[in-house]
Scaffold this motif. Structure first.
Motif, PDB file in Angstrom:
ATOM      1  N   VAL A 206      16.983 -34.886 -21.546  1.00 59.66           N
ATOM      2  CA  VAL A 206      17.033 -34.006 -22.716  1.00 59.66           C
ATOM      3  C   VAL A 206      17.926 -32.799 -22.419  1.00 59.66           C
ATOM      4  O   VAL A 206      18.795 -32.444 -23.227  1.00 59.66           O
ATOM      5  CB  VAL A 206      15.611 -33.529 -23.095  1.00 59.66           C
ATOM      6  CG1 VAL A 206      15.689 -32.427 -24.155  1.00 59.66           C
ATOM      7  CG2 VAL A 206      14.785 -34.688 -23.611  1.00 59.66           C
ATOM      8  N   VAL A 207      17.739 -32.196 -21.265  1.00 58.50           N
ATOM      9  CA  VAL A 207      18.533 -31.026 -20.886  1.00 58.50           C
ATOM     10  C   VAL A 207      20.018 -31.387 -20.779  1.00 58.50           C
ATOM     11  O   VAL A 207      20.896 -30.639 -21.227  1.00 58.50           O
ATOM     12  CB  VAL A 207      18.014 -30.442 -19.551  1.00 58.50           C
ATOM     13  CG1 VAL A 207      18.985 -29.389 -19.009  1.00 58.50           C
ATOM     14  CG2 VAL A 207      16.627 -29.835 -19.740  1.00 58.50           C
ATOM     15  N   ALA A 208      20.274 -32.552 -20.198  1.00 55.41           N
ATOM     16  CA  ALA A 208      21.668 -32.986 -20.055  1.00 55.41           C
ATOM     17  C   ALA A 208      22.302 -33.214 -21.420  1.00 55.41           C
ATOM     18  O   ALA A 208      23.471 -32.860 -21.649  1.00 55.41           O
ATOM     19  CB  ALA A 208      21.730 -34.247 -19.211  1.00 55.41           C
ATOM     20  N   LEU A 209      21.568 -33.816 -22.339  1.00 54.96           N
ATOM     21  CA  LEU A 209      22.104 -34.096 -23.671  1.00 54.96           C
ATOM     22  C   LEU A 209      22.324 -32.816 -24.469  1.00 54.96           C
ATOM     23  O   LEU A 209      23.259 -32.713 -25.262  1.00 54.96           O
ATOM     24  CB  LEU A 209      21.161 -35.029 -24.433  1.00 54.96           C
ATOM     25  CG  LEU A 209      21.083 -36.470 -23.905  1.00 54.96           C
ATOM     26  CD1 LEU A 209      19.972 -37.243 -24.604  1.00 54.96           C
ATOM     27  CD2 LEU A 209      22.421 -37.183 -24.104  1.00 54.96           C
ATOM     28  N   LYS A 210      21.476 -31.816 -24.270  1.00 52.44           N
ATOM     29  CA  LYS A 210      21.644 -30.553 -24.981  1.00 52.44           C
ATOM     30  C   LYS A 210      22.804 -29.745 -24.426  1.00 52.44           C
ATOM     31  O   LYS A 210      23.432 -28.972 -25.154  1.00 52.44           O
ATOM     32  CB  LYS A 210      20.352 -29.735 -24.910  1.00 52.44           C
ATOM     33  CG  LYS A 210      19.255 -30.225 -25.827  1.00 52.44           C
ATOM     34  CD  LYS A 210      18.102 -29.224 -25.869  1.00 52.44           C
ATOM     35  CE  LYS A 210      17.063 -29.624 -26.900  1.00 52.44           C
ATOM     36  NZ  LYS A 210      15.977 -28.632 -27.014  1.00 52.44           N
ATOM     37  N   GLY A 211      23.063 -29.895 -23.139  1.00 49.96           N
ATOM     38  CA  GLY A 211      24.169 -29.175 -22.528  1.00 49.96           C
ATOM     39  C   GLY A 211      23.993 -27.681 -22.627  1.00 49.96           C
ATOM     40  O   GLY A 211      22.950 -27.121 -22.252  1.00 49.96           O
ATOM     41  N   ALA A 212      24.995 -26.995 -23.169  1.00 49.35           N
ATOM     42  CA  ALA A 212      24.954 -25.538 -23.274  1.00 49.35           C
ATOM     43  C   ALA A 212      23.889 -25.065 -24.257  1.00 49.35           C
ATOM     44  O   ALA A 212      23.505 -23.885 -24.238  1.00 49.35           O
ATOM     45  CB  ALA A 212      26.324 -25.009 -23.702  1.00 49.35           C
ATOM     46  N   GLU A 213      23.394 -25.964 -25.100  1.00 48.41           N
ATOM     47  CA  GLU A 213      22.366 -25.585 -26.065  1.00 48.41           C
ATOM     48  C   GLU A 213      20.969 -25.548 -25.451  1.00 48.41           C
ATOM     49  O   GLU A 213      20.025 -25.054 -26.074  1.00 48.41           O
ATOM     50  CB  GLU A 213      22.362 -26.565 -27.244  1.00 48.41           C
ATOM     51  CG  GLU A 213      23.639 -26.537 -28.068  1.00 48.41           C
ATOM     52  CD  GLU A 213      23.597 -27.534 -29.204  1.00 48.41           C
ATOM     53  OE1 GLU A 213      22.522 -28.189 -29.366  1.00 48.41           O
ATOM     54  OE2 GLU A 213      24.590 -27.674 -29.920  1.00 48.41           O
ATOM     55  N   ALA A 214      20.827 -26.085 -24.245  1.00 46.89           N
ATOM     56  CA  ALA A 214      19.516 -26.087 -23.595  1.00 46.89           C
ATOM     57  C   ALA A 214      19.062 -24.648 -23.352  1.00 46.89           C
ATOM     58  O   ALA A 214      19.816 -23.825 -22.836  1.00 46.89           O
ATOM     59  CB  ALA A 214      19.580 -26.854 -22.275  1.00 46.89           C
ATOM     60  N   GLN A 247      17.321 -17.308 -16.417  1.00 48.57           N
ATOM     61  CA  GLN A 247      18.646 -16.825 -16.794  1.00 48.57           C
ATOM     62  C   GLN A 247      18.801 -16.802 -18.306  1.00 48.57           C
ATOM     63  O   GLN A 247      19.430 -15.907 -18.872  1.00 48.57           O
ATOM     64  CB  GLN A 247      19.725 -17.707 -16.166  1.00 48.57           C
ATOM     65  CG  GLN A 247      19.897 -17.493 -14.664  1.00 48.57           C
ATOM     66  CD  GLN A 247      20.839 -18.489 -14.043  1.00 48.57           C
ATOM     67  OE1 GLN A 247      21.173 -19.522 -14.647  1.00 48.57           O
ATOM     68  NE2 GLN A 247      21.291 -18.201 -12.824  1.00 48.57           N
ATOM     69  N   ALA A 248      18.190 -17.785 -18.961  1.00 48.66           N
ATOM     70  CA  ALA A 248      18.254 -17.840 -20.422  1.00 48.66           C
ATOM     71  C   ALA A 248      17.304 -16.836 -21.063  1.00 48.66           C
ATOM     72  O   ALA A 248      17.602 -16.255 -22.106  1.00 48.66           O
ATOM     73  CB  ALA A 248      17.930 -19.259 -20.906  1.00 48.66           C
ATOM     74  N   ASP A 249      16.138 -16.633 -20.443  1.00 49.81           N
ATOM     75  CA  ASP A 249      15.143 -15.693 -20.960  1.00 49.81           C
ATOM     76  C   ASP A 249      14.294 -15.202 -19.794  1.00 49.81           C
ATOM     77  O   ASP A 249      13.397 -15.906 -19.327  1.00 49.81           O
ATOM     78  CB  ASP A 249      14.256 -16.375 -22.017  1.00 49.81           C
ATOM     79  CG  ASP A 249      13.170 -15.447 -22.552  1.00 49.81           C
ATOM     80  OD1 ASP A 249      13.222 -14.242 -22.248  1.00 49.81           O
ATOM     81  OD2 ASP A 249      12.266 -15.930 -23.267  1.00 49.81           O
ATOM     82  N   GLY A 250      14.587 -13.984 -19.337  1.00 54.40           N
ATOM     83  CA  GLY A 250      13.880 -13.442 -18.176  1.00 54.40           C
ATOM     84  C   GLY A 250      12.410 -13.196 -18.414  1.00 54.40           C
ATOM     85  O   GLY A 250      11.662 -12.972 -17.462  1.00 54.40           O
ATOM     86  N   GLN A 251      11.958 -13.241 -19.685  1.00 55.90           N
ATOM     87  CA  GLN A 251      10.554 -12.993 -19.997  1.00 55.90           C
ATOM     88  C   GLN A 251       9.785 -14.282 -20.270  1.00 55.90           C
ATOM     89  O   GLN A 251       8.596 -14.217 -20.636  1.00 55.90           O
ATOM     90  CB  GLN A 251      10.444 -12.075 -21.219  1.00 55.90           C
ATOM     91  CG  GLN A 251      11.057 -10.703 -21.002  1.00 55.90           C
ATOM     92  CD  GLN A 251      10.452  -9.986 -19.814  1.00 55.90           C
ATOM     93  OE1 GLN A 251       9.236  -9.905 -19.673  1.00 55.90           O
ATOM     94  NE2 GLN A 251      11.302  -9.467 -18.940  1.00 55.90           N
ATOM     95  N   ASN A 252      10.404 -15.431 -20.088  1.00 59.89           N
ATOM     96  CA  ASN A 252       9.702 -16.682 -20.351  1.00 59.89           C
ATOM     97  C   ASN A 252       8.483 -16.792 -19.439  1.00 59.89           C
ATOM     98  O   ASN A 252       8.620 -16.852 -18.211  1.00 59.89           O
ATOM     99  CB  ASN A 252      10.641 -17.871 -20.114  1.00 59.89           C
ATOM    100  CG  ASN A 252       9.970 -19.192 -20.452  1.00 59.89           C
ATOM    101  OD1 ASN A 252       9.267 -19.770 -19.638  1.00 59.89           O
ATOM    102  ND2 ASN A 252      10.206 -19.678 -21.657  1.00 59.89           N
ATOM    103  N   PRO A 253       7.276 -16.809 -19.995  1.00 68.38           N
ATOM    104  CA  PRO A 253       6.078 -16.743 -19.151  1.00 68.38           C
ATOM    105  C   PRO A 253       5.876 -17.984 -18.289  1.00 68.38           C
ATOM    106  O   PRO A 253       5.410 -17.893 -17.152  1.00 68.38           O
ATOM    107  CB  PRO A 253       4.942 -16.576 -20.169  1.00 68.38           C
ATOM    108  CG  PRO A 253       5.485 -17.118 -21.453  1.00 68.38           C
ATOM    109  CD  PRO A 253       6.946 -16.837 -21.429  1.00 68.38           C
ATOM    110  N   GLN A 254       6.217 -19.153 -18.822  1.00 69.65           N
ATOM    111  CA  GLN A 254       6.049 -20.387 -18.070  1.00 69.65           C
ATOM    112  C   GLN A 254       6.929 -20.375 -16.814  1.00 69.65           C
ATOM    113  O   GLN A 254       6.475 -20.700 -15.706  1.00 69.65           O
ATOM    114  CB  GLN A 254       6.413 -21.575 -18.970  1.00 69.65           C
ATOM    115  CG  GLN A 254       5.930 -22.916 -18.480  1.00 69.65           C
ATOM    116  CD  GLN A 254       6.215 -24.000 -19.522  1.00 69.65           C
ATOM    117  OE1 GLN A 254       6.879 -23.760 -20.534  1.00 69.65           O
ATOM    118  NE2 GLN A 254       5.708 -25.192 -19.269  1.00 69.65           N
TER     119      GLN A 254
END
Length: 405
Positions: A206-214, A247-254
């Protein structure tokens, strides 16, 4: 060994100095004897002056009484001091020396039993470097998965209809690996069946298919599946997914939870504690990462050298609101309003994470107070204007509460 030699030498030196001081105690008695002799000479001098007519009988008697009094005091003082210093200095010094040797020897014996003789000291920088080396050299995801226990659901516990559907989905994805929506469904359902390795492979696709959108959620979900597949171990591959999520969201709790777990597993309790402490204090009580953090935060704080007590859960949770369903309508509304008021006051004075703002809006929705929910939503848009992920979480709660923009 050098330390023990120095300690032994210092003990002997201290004992020698004490013994030397005690050995000088006889000098005090000598001084007292000198005073007695002086007063006796003065008495003789008084008698001579009286015989020569220098002193009258009355004057001579008065001086004789005064000198005699001083003579008695000097004699009494000399006997008392001699008694105090009567113990031989060498005997006392020997006893002190023996005690010093015994203490040093006892300490050495205890260290030899409980400690690690022969091992060098390990300063803080060395420990940090060792932890970093261990992190770099830890097992890979494949190695960890090979050792992890099987956590898949037993076939007898799977609904036959669901099993048929999942088999069809697997076959379809084998033939259509670029179907992103299908891979997302496969990842979720494999995880539901406890097939975490298969779920991780699907999520990687899924991550690979999303590419930069992941986004952060995609990478955080991948990290969770990798950790689950490895039996709770954070591998280098899982660490990479955690890094991308933060890197995408420094506040992501997971992602923050698994970052703390990584440091807890690689000898850095100080970093793990800092990450988990902030996450715990910002999270609602019913967040899935709160129980495991609470279970380990005290031991992490101790290992990090911090005196810390975990805060009590704050604000109404989904479980709190669900528990109110057994009350009368009046009591339920009163209980919810009390919890909502406390949460609202805290957010107004202290602020809080997006999850708390979403819970407050949701609680107002349960109370049917759409106007109050709309006011909180308006405030949240200003407070979280730079936090896309947090704002989306609050927007979802506002929509569920019936707030329209």
């Amino acid at each position: 060994m050098g330390f023990w030699i120095v300690a032994f030498a210092l003990s002997l030196t201290a004992a020698g100095l004490i013994a030397r001081a005690l050995a000088r105690g006889g000098g005090v008695a000598h001084d007292a004897d000198t005073d007695v002799q002086v007063y006796r000479d003065q008495l003789s001098e008084v008698d001579r002056d009286r015989a020569r007519g220098v002193l009258s009988d009355a004057e001579a008697e008065r001086l004789r009484i005064e000198v005699s009094r001083r003579l008695l005091e000097a004699d009494r003082a000399g006997r008392g001091r001699a008694t105090v210093g009567a113990a031989p200095g060498w005997a006392t010094g020997a006893a002190i020396t023996a005690c010093g040797i015994g203490l040093v020897g006892g300490a050495f014996a205890i260290y030899a039993w409980l400690g690690a003789p022969g091992y060098p000291d390990m300063p803080l920088q060395s420990r940090i470097a060792a932890a970093e080396d261990a992190r770099q050299d830890r097992p890979s995801q494949a190695e960890a998965e090979a050792q992890a226990p099987d956590r898949s659901v037993a076939p007898s516990e799977i609904d036959p209809e669901f099993e048929t559907l999942i088999e069809r989905l697997r076959t379809t994805m084998d033939n259509r690996p670029d179907d992103r929506r299908g891979q997302e469904l496969l990842a979720v359902n494999e995880a539901r069946l406890g097939n975490f390795a298969a779920a991780a492979r699907a999520q990687e696709r899924v991550v690979a298919l999303k590419g930069a959108e992941a986004g952060a959620e995609d990478y955080a979900q991948l990290a969770e599946m990798l950790v689950a597949a490895a039996g709770g171990y954070v591998s280098p591959e899982a660490e990479s997914a955690i890094t991308r999520a933060l890197q995408a969201d420094g506040q992501n709790p997971q992602a923050r939870y698994y970052a703390g777990l990584l440091y807890a597993q690689t000898g850095r309790p100080d970093r793990a504690f800092r990450i988990w402490r902030r996450l715990l204090e910002e999270s609602p009580g019913d967040a899935p990462w709160v129980p495991p953090i609470r279970a380990r935060i005290d031991s992490l704080a101790q290992a990090a050298g911090v005196n810390y007590s975990a805060p009590e859960p704050r604000g109404p949770s989904a479980a709190d609101i669900a528990a109110a369903e057994d009350m009368s309508a009046e009591d339920r509304q009163e209980m919810i309003r009390g919890m909502v008021s406390r949460l609202s006051d805290r957010l107004a004075t202290e602020g809080g994470p997006a999850a708390d703002w979403a819970r407050l809006i949701g609680a107002y929705g349960v109370l049917g107070d759409t106007e109050a929910a709309a006011e909180i939503w308006a405030e949240a848009q200003d407070a979280f204007s730079g936090d896309t992920s947090g704002l989306e979480q609050i927007r979802a709660a506002a929509e569920q509460a019936g707030v329209t923009e």
